[in-house]
Design a protein around this motif. Sequence first.
Motif, short mmCIF file in Angstrom:
data_model
loop_
_atom_site.label_atom_id
_atom_site.label_comp_id
_atom_site.label_asym_id
_atom_site.label_seq_id
_atom_site.Cartn_x
_atom_site.Cartn_y
_atom_site.Cartn_z
N VAL A 77 45.15 47.56 43.18
CA VAL A 77 45.11 46.42 43.70
C VAL A 77 45.02 45.36 42.21
CG1 VAL A 77 44.73 46.52 46.21
CG2 VAL A 77 42.71 46.31 44.43
N LYS A 78 43.92 46.45 41.81
CA LYS A 78 43.31 44.91 40.44
C LYS A 78 44.55 44.52 39.84
CE LYS A 78 39.88 47.75 38.49
NZ LYS A 78 39.14 48.19 37.08
N PRO A 79 45.93 44.84 39.58
CA PRO A 79 47.18 43.73 38.74
C PRO A 79 46.69 42.78 39.86
CG PRO A 79 48.08 46.10 39.63
CD PRO A 79 46.48 45.62 39.40
N PHE A 80 46.59 42.35 41.49
CA PHE A 80 46.87 41.24 41.06
C PHE A 80 45.27 39.95 41.74
CE2 PHE A 80 49.44 43.99 43.51
CZ PHE A 80 50.32 43.42 43.96
N ILE A 81 44.58 40.57 40.88
CA ILE A 81 43.33 39.76 41.19
C ILE A 81 43.14 39.30 39.59
CG2 ILE A 81 42.16 40.01 42.74
CD1 ILE A 81 41.30 42.26 42.12
N LYS A 82 42.53 38.61 39.35
CA LYS A 82 41.80 38.37 37.83
C LYS A 82 40.55 38.94 37.39
CE LYS A 82 41.45 34.33 35.69
NZ LYS A 82 41.49 32.93 35.59
N GLU A 83 40.89 38.76 36.12
CA GLU A 83 39.73 39.81 35.30
C GLU A 83 38.21 40.22 35.78
OE1 GLU A 83 37.97 41.58 30.86
OE2 GLU A 83 39.40 39.63 31.50
N LYS A 84 37.90 38.42 36.04
CA LYS A 84 36.39 38.41 36.73
C LYS A 84 36.48 38.91 37.62
CE LYS A 84 36.17 33.29 37.95
NZ LYS A 84 35.86 31.86 37.98
N ILE A 85 37.26 39.13 39.25
CA ILE A 85 37.09 39.45 40.15
C ILE A 85 36.94 41.38 39.83
CG2 ILE A 85 37.84 39.62 42.33
CD1 ILE A 85 36.71 36.93 41.67
N ARG A 86 37.85 41.39 39.21
CA ARG A 86 37.81 42.91 38.50
C ARG A 86 36.63 43.15 38.44
NH1 ARG A 86 42.93 41.88 36.61
NH2 ARG A 86 42.38 42.13 33.99
#
Length: 311
Positions: A216-225
């Motif tokens: 799922v990481k590719p679908f969310i921005k870095e600050k959410i990761r």
Amino acid sequence: MTLVQPSAEQSIFIRKELNEDENTRDKDLEHIKEWLKRQPHLPQFDDDQRIMTFLRGCKFSLEKTKKKLDMYFTMRAAVPEFFANRDPTSPALQEIMKQVHIPPMPGLTPNGRRVIVMRASDLDQVLSGDAAAGMKLVLMIGDIRLKEESHGVAGDVYVFDAAIATPQNFAAHIAKFTPTLIKKFLICVQEAYPVKLKEIHIINASGIVDTIINLVKPFIKEKIRNRIVVHQDMESLYKAIPKEVLPEEYGGYAGDINSINEQWMKKVESYKDWFLSQEDIKADESKRPGKPKTHDDLFGMEGSFKQLSID
């Protein structure tokens, strides 16, 4: 009560967090309502409570609120697998209701955040329900919260119990969640709903959880990761979330999750007629001024990882 509203002390903190000015919020609400009336591609929509929830989620930025509302109605038209046939008594949704617990907790954290716990109801049973139906149910609860978070919250905190994600049943579960489906769901959540996602906590994690997170990481921005925390034990979780807002099954004092989830499912069912009445509350791209938004505009090319924008 499924959603306890904030105390007076919490409300002060929440208003500050959301940039809410009691002297100007009604004027802001009227501004958005007038703007909606002038948009030929958007539906007639005069639900003051839902509009106010969007304003709060956008920290009373009028331009962000307009963009978010436009995307909300656009997604309702573009993703029928999530927004059409939302009958909570349908077999697909009833099956999901039996197999997962996804309830927001009744109370708020001291700083005014809402905790949502997600877990499988039976760890010995491989989920047989449809993945899209599960995502649909999550968004249905989101729509109820748009109406019932009447004082606003300072953000959402998610707790994912990953006990069901074992090497033994990983393949059976993960096959239901295609990259395209995951992308559509995360775009809906992040772009179309006024969500302020503050924390993501994962408990009871096995080694396979890293694989899921990487999916799922590719679908969310870095600050959410960077807000994803995998806990090694419950004591670590308690440092982040008070026991007062956690269910008994996790050492908390908010009641047992079975009862909380059952109350929520009854609430969802009580909204049956409302959900059916909302089927046509969506954008009509043929009437949008300028260029209509296409599937590729919204989701990118199939298989591509479009970077998302989230407050």
